[in-house]
Write an enzyme that holds these catalytic residues in place. Sequence first.
Site, PDB file in Angstrom:
ATOM      1  N   GLU A  70      17.415  57.224  23.808  1.00 48.10           N
ATOM      2  CA  GLU A  70      18.829  56.824  23.774  1.00 48.10           C
ATOM      3  C   GLU A  70      19.031  55.334  23.559  1.00 48.10           C
ATOM      4  O   GLU A  70      20.164  54.868  23.539  1.00 48.10           O
ATOM      5  CB  GLU A  70      19.512  57.229  25.091  1.00 48.10           C
ATOM      6  CG  GLU A  70      19.589  58.728  25.289  1.00 48.10           C
ATOM      7  CD  GLU A  70      20.399  59.152  26.512  1.00 48.10           C
ATOM      8  OE1 GLU A  70      20.862  58.275  27.272  1.00 48.10           O
ATOM      9  OE2 GLU A  70      20.549  60.371  26.709  1.00 48.10           O
ATOM     10  N   ARG A 122      18.420  53.308  28.049  1.00 47.23           N
ATOM     11  CA  ARG A 122      19.324  52.948  26.944  1.00 47.23           C
ATOM     12  C   ARG A 122      19.127  51.538  26.404  1.00 47.23           C
ATOM     13  O   ARG A 122      19.713  51.192  25.398  1.00 47.23           O
ATOM     14  CB  ARG A 122      20.790  53.146  27.347  1.00 47.23           C
ATOM     15  CG  ARG A 122      21.079  54.578  27.597  1.00 47.23           C
ATOM     16  CD  ARG A 122      22.509  54.979  27.750  1.00 47.23           C
ATOM     17  NE  ARG A 122      22.470  56.276  28.418  1.00 47.23           N
ATOM     18  CZ  ARG A 122      22.509  56.434  29.735  1.00 47.23           C
ATOM     19  NH1 ARG A 122      22.708  55.408  30.533  1.00 47.23           N
ATOM     20  NH2 ARG A 122      22.388  57.624  30.262  1.00 47.23           N
ATOM     21  N   THR A 252      28.787  56.007  40.551  1.00 49.38           N
ATOM     22  CA  THR A 252      27.660  55.260  39.984  1.00 49.38           C
ATOM     23  C   THR A 252      28.051  54.618  38.649  1.00 49.38           C
ATOM     24  O   THR A 252      28.815  55.183  37.874  1.00 49.38           O
ATOM     25  CB  THR A 252      26.461  56.200  39.780  1.00 49.38           C
ATOM     26  OG1 THR A 252      26.946  57.441  39.286  1.00 49.38           O
ATOM     27  CG2 THR A 252      25.734  56.442  41.081  1.00 49.38           C
ATOM     28  N   ASP A 317      33.937  65.648  36.801  1.00 47.64           N
ATOM     29  CA  ASP A 317      32.883  64.726  36.357  1.00 47.64           C
ATOM     30  C   ASP A 317      33.389  63.830  35.229  1.00 47.64           C
ATOM     31  O   ASP A 317      32.649  63.483  34.323  1.00 47.64           O
ATOM     32  CB  ASP A 317      31.630  65.517  35.924  1.00 47.64           C
ATOM     33  CG  ASP A 317      30.431  64.626  35.639  1.00 47.64           C
ATOM     34  OD1 ASP A 317      30.432  63.466  36.083  1.00 47.64           O
ATOM     35  OD2 ASP A 317      29.503  65.087  34.964  1.00 47.64           O
ATOM     36  N   LYS A 344      35.204  59.864  29.440  1.00 44.50           N
ATOM     37  CA  LYS A 344      34.961  61.303  29.269  1.00 44.50           C
ATOM     38  C   LYS A 344      36.239  62.125  29.246  1.00 44.50           C
ATOM     39  O   LYS A 344      36.275  63.194  28.647  1.00 44.50           O
ATOM     40  CB  LYS A 344      34.114  61.806  30.447  1.00 44.50           C
ATOM     41  CG  LYS A 344      32.624  61.632  30.304  1.00 44.50           C
ATOM     42  CD  LYS A 344      31.967  62.378  31.465  1.00 44.50           C
ATOM     43  CE  LYS A 344      30.474  62.215  31.486  1.00 44.50           C
ATOM     44  NZ  LYS A 344      29.871  62.880  32.664  1.00 44.50           N
ATOM     45  N   ILE A 558      21.556  65.013  28.479  1.00 41.65           N
ATOM     46  CA  ILE A 558      21.996  66.133  29.311  1.00 41.65           C
ATOM     47  C   ILE A 558      22.366  67.385  28.523  1.00 41.65           C
ATOM     48  O   ILE A 558      22.174  68.503  29.003  1.00 41.65           O
ATOM     49  CB  ILE A 558      23.160  65.696  30.241  1.00 41.65           C
ATOM     50  CG1 ILE A 558      23.551  66.810  31.223  1.00 41.65           C
ATOM     51  CG2 ILE A 558      24.374  65.270  29.455  1.00 41.65           C
ATOM     52  CD1 ILE A 558      22.447  67.247  32.121  1.00 41.65           C
ATOM     53  N   CYS A 623      16.745  74.794  38.560  1.00 43.23           N
ATOM     54  CA  CYS A 623      16.055  74.640  37.271  1.00 43.23           C
ATOM     55  C   CYS A 623      16.997  74.386  36.093  1.00 43.23           C
ATOM     56  O   CYS A 623      16.648  73.679  35.148  1.00 43.23           O
ATOM     57  CB  CYS A 623      15.222  75.875  36.949  1.00 43.23           C
ATOM     58  SG  CYS A 623      14.310  76.542  38.343  1.00 43.23           S
ATOM     59  N   CYS A 626      17.769  71.055  34.033  1.00 41.85           N
ATOM     60  CA  CYS A 626      16.755  70.476  33.138  1.00 41.85           C
ATOM     61  C   CYS A 626      16.261  71.487  32.099  1.00 41.85           C
ATOM     62  O   CYS A 626      15.966  71.116  30.972  1.00 41.85           O
ATOM     63  CB  CYS A 626      15.548  69.965  33.914  1.00 41.85           C
ATOM     64  SG  CYS A 626      15.896  68.508  34.889  1.00 41.85           S
TER      65      CYS A 626
HETATM   66  N1  PQQ Z   1      23.354  60.681  31.396  1.00 45.04           N
HETATM   67  C1  PQQ Z   1      23.528  61.330  30.216  1.00 45.04           C
HETATM   68  C2  PQQ Z   1      22.540  61.297  29.166  1.00 45.04           C
HETATM   69  O1  PQQ Z   1      21.745  60.350  29.157  1.00 45.04           O
HETATM   70  O2  PQQ Z   1      22.522  62.242  28.352  1.00 45.04           O
HETATM   71  C3  PQQ Z   1      24.705  62.005  30.227  1.00 45.04           C
HETATM   72  C4  PQQ Z   1      25.242  61.791  31.486  1.00 45.04           C
HETATM   73  C5  PQQ Z   1      24.383  60.955  32.205  1.00 45.04           C
HETATM   74  C6  PQQ Z   1      26.428  62.302  32.064  1.00 45.04           C
HETATM   75  O3  PQQ Z   1      27.208  62.998  31.404  1.00 45.04           O
HETATM   76  C7  PQQ Z   1      26.695  61.978  33.412  1.00 45.04           C
HETATM   77  O4  PQQ Z   1      27.702  62.412  33.971  1.00 45.04           O
HETATM   78  C8  PQQ Z   1      25.787  61.137  34.142  1.00 45.04           C
HETATM   79  N2  PQQ Z   1      26.123  60.907  35.428  1.00 45.04           N
HETATM   80  C9  PQQ Z   1      25.357  60.134  36.192  1.00 45.04           C
HETATM   81  C10 PQQ Z   1      25.827  59.930  37.587  1.00 45.04           C
HETATM   82  O5  PQQ Z   1      26.847  60.528  37.905  1.00 45.04           O
HETATM   83  O6  PQQ Z   1      25.221  59.189  38.353  1.00 45.04           O
HETATM   84  C11 PQQ Z   1      24.214  59.525  35.701  1.00 45.04           C
HETATM   85  C12 PQQ Z   1      23.830  59.743  34.364  1.00 45.04           C
HETATM   86  C13 PQQ Z   1      22.603  59.031  33.940  1.00 45.04           C
HETATM   87  O7  PQQ Z   1      22.093  58.253  34.756  1.00 45.04           O
HETATM   88  O8  PQQ Z   1      22.099  59.174  32.855  1.00 45.04           O
HETATM   89  C14 PQQ Z   1      24.635  60.598  33.551  1.00 45.04           C
END
Ligand code: PQQ
EC number: 1.1.5.5
Length: 696
Positions: A70, A122, A252, A317, A344, A558, A623, A626
């Site tokens: 990323e 990132r 966060t 979220d 979002k 994600i 599970c 992931c």
């Molecule tokens: N990280 C990604 C990604 O890298 O694909 C997408 C997301 C994150 C999200 O859609 C999130 O909501 C998200 N939320 C948190 C959090 O609530 O602490 C952390 C992260 C992250 O650290 O990558 C994501």
Amino acid sequence: PYAAVPARADGQGNTGEAIIHADDHPENWLSYGRTYSEQRYSPLDQINRSNVGDLKLAWYYTLDTNRGQEATPLVVDGIMYATTNWSKMEALDAATGKLLWQYDPKVPGNIADKGCCDTVNRGAGYWNGKVFWGTFDGRLVAADAKTGKKVWEVNTIPADASLGKQRSYTVDGAVRVAKGLVLIGNGGSEFGARGFVSAFDAETGKLKWRFYTVPNNKNEPDHAVADNVLMSKAYKTWGPKGAWVRQGGGGTVWDSLVYDPVSDLIYLAVGNGSPWNYKYRSEGIGSNLFLGSIVALKPETGEYVWHFQATPMDQWDYTSVQQIMTLDMPVNGEMRHVIWHAPKNGFFYVLDAKTGEFLAGKNYVYQNWANGLDPLTGRPIYNPDGLYTLTGKFWYGIPGPLGAHNFMGMAYSPKTHLVYLPAHQIPFGYKNQVGGFKPHPDAWNVGLDMTKNGLPDTPEARTAYIKDLHGWLLAWDPVKMETVWKIDHKGPWNGGVLATGGDLLFQGLANGEFHAYDATNGSDLYKFDAQSGIIASPMTYSVNGKQYVAVEVGWGGIYPISMGGVGRTSGWTVNHSYIAVFSLDGKAKLPALNNRGFLPVKPPAQYDQKVVDNGYFQYQTYCQTCHGDNGEGAGMLPDLRWAGAIRHQDAFYNVVGRGALTAYGMDRFDTSMTPDEIEAIRQYLIKRANDTYQRE
Ligand code: PQQ
């Protein structure tokens, strides 16, 4: 030889000046979004609309994992600094791709399931001869930019009791460096975390200040710089009860935190609540400051200046973590210094950068949770049906938790005055967890019924759901607040955007294509088959007068990991992660496509239908986030239906229970589940395999 290159960025006195005057040396890309204004626009125009059709691969650099990539690399005086999955750093000769040095911070594999969304990174920050980046296990590393030797390293997560029982802290966002301070946040709200941002002295690594985005759960002083009067006020928007007290509340700052030299403020882009369920989180009351907000701070002290909350009462979220862009624009005939923000929740916001005043807001895509924004305050006018935690009913939410826009960079061209926004639609089924909030160790703890957020089971419903998945590149006019034109991609989760002085837009796509579009009208001018999905944002630089365009290739994040089979896209089958760099006279060639993956193997016939249902519950709880809703793996993690381990109870337990594959990011779960529960997951996977196996 690279050591002899004069550090022009440093020659300006300090890197901050060089970033502010980035257009004086467009050969470099010194900060995540190129400048502090994070516009992702480069004035370089050697590659332009008339010649981009001739663009070729100049070099590529293969990475050591096929997980998601990323990062936006930095380029400083001919050296590329690219962070990659598992928080590694590759320093490359930017003209040839030759490795100069690399740094592996050796993040333990069992950290993977402490973060929601793949062990991505990132990007790095650069400041006066040092590079800085965060590690997934919460550290901040400073290395000498020439040699790669570590200068200092700190643990950014304090041993503070207020940080929630779960303490699931991970760092994957790009650090930003301003005024000699390295700014860093973290992630973890899906598990249980209390958000904060820290500022470290770039020279020494000494903590300068820390700002918590969510109040102390006991309303006690934090011994952080943020003043306690403010935090006591914020506390009143939560109340003394609710699951937030145990879980940390969330908030966060996992992606955007920027410095704006014009207002001389730092902006934090704050995330969602922990748990997501508003009824469980704070008993369905209060706006829960500073969730879903932008918070402005003074850089030297971290003192609070203003905030704007886009999504009070968040239960979807809807992080406000997305990119913060600053610039001047006309508002009612008067030039104002503003923030542009497309979080979002599907609305595009224009805020006064000095005061946070809401100037305008409009939805940039279809959304169904709000009936618009209050024209004076910008507060959402909720659709009562969307407040599912309060009604208790199932809610098919658009956007879903992956947002209408995620971490993928949007770009702005000062030539067209348009914002190029990588948007998508990924709906989601929201329903309260049955019987109140029940956290599970090492699992997403969002207060939802995880068996209801999966993909629909019937073929008709599944087809209908897939029809609802969309991805677009929107050309958005922030003065008129409307889409001027758009490109309809084949599906969601496409890469970020780069805009250039050559009137070009560059974007990599989920389907493995890398494109250049005409910034004035979206015409497709160039296509490269990258052989794997691209989610990162491209960047551009030049060395010895030659312009290059770079992008990290690698499907992940994600969407594929949580959506399994649906997260697969056409055009490629097995992910290959690498850094791709293009020039007009490039001569490199990718090796032939290797689509050998996990071949379907006839699954064992025996499974116990009685335990499969419990197996599905365990799978969805531990599970799914992931390995995908259906275990299919989405082209980057193994397709579990054909994994050898499901054939043997002991082998499966060794992997899932005892952690035989921890080094690859598969944590052990014997502290979370009983052996019977782990066996139930195996039975569920055997059933899945039997249901879907076809002899080819
Ligand atoms: N990280 C990604 C990604 O890298 O694909 C997408 C997301 C994150 C999200 O859609 C999130 O909501 C998200 N939320 C948190 C959090 O609530 O602490 C952390 C992260 C992250 O650290 O990558 C994501």
